[in-house]
Design an enzyme around this catalytic site. Structure first.
Site, short mmCIF file in Angstrom:
data_model
loop_
_atom_site.label_atom_id
_atom_site.label_comp_id
_atom_site.label_asym_id
_atom_site.label_seq_id
_atom_site.Cartn_x
_atom_site.Cartn_y
_atom_site.Cartn_z
N ASN A 46 0.84 -1.20 0.00
CA ASN A 46 0.00 0.00 0.00
C ASN A 46 0.88 1.26 0.00
O ASN A 46 1.96 1.29 0.61
CB ASN A 46 -1.00 0.01 1.16
CG ASN A 46 -0.40 -0.21 2.53
OD1 ASN A 46 0.63 -0.87 2.67
ND2 ASN A 46 -1.03 0.36 3.54
N GLU A 48 0.27 5.13 0.71
CA GLU A 48 -0.65 6.17 1.15
C GLU A 48 -0.18 7.54 0.68
O GLU A 48 0.95 7.70 0.18
CB GLU A 48 -0.79 6.10 2.67
CG GLU A 48 -1.39 4.76 3.10
CD GLU A 48 -1.63 4.63 4.60
OE1 GLU A 48 -1.16 5.50 5.37
OE2 GLU A 48 -2.29 3.64 4.99
N ASN A 49 -1.09 8.52 0.83
CA ASN A 49 -0.81 9.86 0.33
C ASN A 49 -1.36 10.88 1.33
O ASN A 49 -2.40 10.63 1.96
CB ASN A 49 -1.49 10.04 -1.04
CG ASN A 49 -1.02 11.26 -1.77
OD1 ASN A 49 -1.38 12.38 -1.45
ND2 ASN A 49 -0.19 11.05 -2.77
N ALA A 50 -0.68 12.02 1.44
CA ALA A 50 -1.15 13.07 2.34
C ALA A 50 -2.57 13.51 1.97
O ALA A 50 -3.35 13.91 2.84
CB ALA A 50 -0.19 14.26 2.29
N TYR A 52 -5.49 11.92 1.47
CA TYR A 52 -5.83 10.54 1.83
C TYR A 52 -6.48 9.69 0.73
O TYR A 52 -6.08 8.54 0.54
CB TYR A 52 -6.74 10.52 3.07
CG TYR A 52 -6.08 10.98 4.36
CD1 TYR A 52 -4.72 11.24 4.43
CD2 TYR A 52 -6.84 11.16 5.50
CE1 TYR A 52 -4.12 11.67 5.60
CE2 TYR A 52 -6.25 11.59 6.70
CZ TYR A 52 -4.90 11.84 6.74
OH TYR A 52 -4.32 12.25 7.91
N CYS A 57 -3.99 0.59 -2.56
CA CYS A 57 -3.87 -0.65 -1.79
C CYS A 57 -2.76 -1.54 -2.36
O CYS A 57 -2.38 -1.43 -3.52
CB CYS A 57 -5.19 -1.41 -1.84
SG CYS A 57 -6.48 -0.73 -0.79
N GLU A 59 -2.94 -4.68 -3.13
CA GLU A 59 -3.42 -5.53 -4.22
C GLU A 59 -3.38 -4.77 -5.55
O GLU A 59 -3.04 -5.33 -6.60
CB GLU A 59 -4.86 -5.98 -3.94
CG GLU A 59 -5.01 -6.86 -2.71
CD GLU A 59 -5.30 -6.07 -1.45
OE1 GLU A 59 -4.78 -4.94 -1.31
OE2 GLU A 59 -6.03 -6.58 -0.59
N CYS A 94 -10.11 -5.32 0.43
CA CYS A 94 -11.25 -4.41 0.55
C CYS A 94 -12.17 -4.57 -0.66
O CYS A 94 -11.82 -5.24 -1.65
CB CYS A 94 -10.76 -2.97 0.68
SG CYS A 94 -10.15 -2.25 -0.87
N CYS A 97 -10.67 -3.55 -3.97
CA CYS A 97 -9.66 -4.51 -4.46
C CYS A 97 -10.31 -5.79 -4.97
O CYS A 97 -9.81 -6.41 -5.91
CB CYS A 97 -8.65 -4.82 -3.36
SG CYS A 97 -7.50 -3.45 -3.11
N1 THU Z 1 -5.24 -1.69 2.49
C1 THU Z 1 -4.69 -2.46 1.49
O1 THU Z 1 -3.56 -2.21 1.03
N2 THU Z 1 -5.42 -3.50 1.02
C2 THU Z 1 -6.66 -3.84 1.47
O2 THU Z 1 -7.31 -4.69 0.87
C3 THU Z 1 -7.19 -3.22 2.67
C4 THU Z 1 -6.54 -1.93 3.06
C5 THU Z 1 -4.49 -0.54 2.97
C6 THU Z 1 -5.07 0.78 2.56
C7 THU Z 1 -4.53 1.71 3.62
O3 THU Z 1 -3.24 2.17 3.21
C8 THU Z 1 -4.39 0.81 4.83
O4 THU Z 1 -4.44 -0.51 4.37
C9 THU Z 1 -5.46 1.03 5.89
O5 THU Z 1 -6.72 0.95 5.33
#
Ligand code: THU
Length: 138
Positions: A46, A48-50, A52, A57, A59, A94, A97
């Site tokens: 994953n 992330e970015n400032a 949000y 993810c 996947e 999620c 994904c």
């Molecule tokens: N996240 C994933 O990388 N994959 C998922 O299927 C569930 C969530 C990440 C997204 C975010 O960076 C962090 O987990 C918390 O949600």
């Protein structure tokens, strides 16, 4: 798993890439590794970015790597995730994904999740996204 690849190797790849996740906001580090029709492993973490909602993810990263390498079929995908300082907790893909995996899923695509105690939960992808919308609808 619907390929000959040992599951251990797939989890090892997912765990290796997980430590490179960029997750300063959630503190939740995720690694994903998939095996394609050609038997290649593609990984993602994953990012992330400032801003949000712009985060991606694990996947999604693994799928992008597969497509960039010319792969178009996911036989199996392993996901490991959890708090940075903690162990792995069950981290099912999620909803978004699941739809992304759906695009490249085939009959028998499997999803594998590992927890800190080594317990593995293996699921048929079809059970994770029943009645799904996919390429066949267009
Ligand atoms: N996240 C994933 O990388 N994959 C998922 O299927 C569930 C969530 C990440 C997204 C975010 O960076 C962090 O987990 C918390 O949600």
């Amino acid at each position: 798993m619907s390929s000959n690849l040992p599951l251990d190797r797939l989890f090892e790849a997912a765990a290796d890439v997980r430590v490179r996740a960029h997750a300063p906001y959630s503190g939740f580090f995720v690694g994903a590794a998939l095996v394609d029709r050609e038997g290649r492993i593609h990984v993602g973490c994953n990012v992330e970015n400032a801003a949000y909602p712009e985060g991606t993810c694990a996947e999604a990263g693994a799928i992008a790597a597969m497509v960039a390498a010319g792969g178009r079929e996911i036989l199996a995908i392993a996901v490991v995730g959890g708090p940075a300082e903690g162990g792995e907790i069950l981290c099912p893909p999620c909803g978004g994904c699941r739809q992304k995996i759906r695009e490249f899923a085939v009959e028998g695509t499997s999803v594998h999740l590992r927890e800190a105690d080594g317990r593995v939960t293996s699921l048929a992808f079809a059970d994770l996204l029943p009645h799904s919308f996919g390429p066949g609808h267009l």
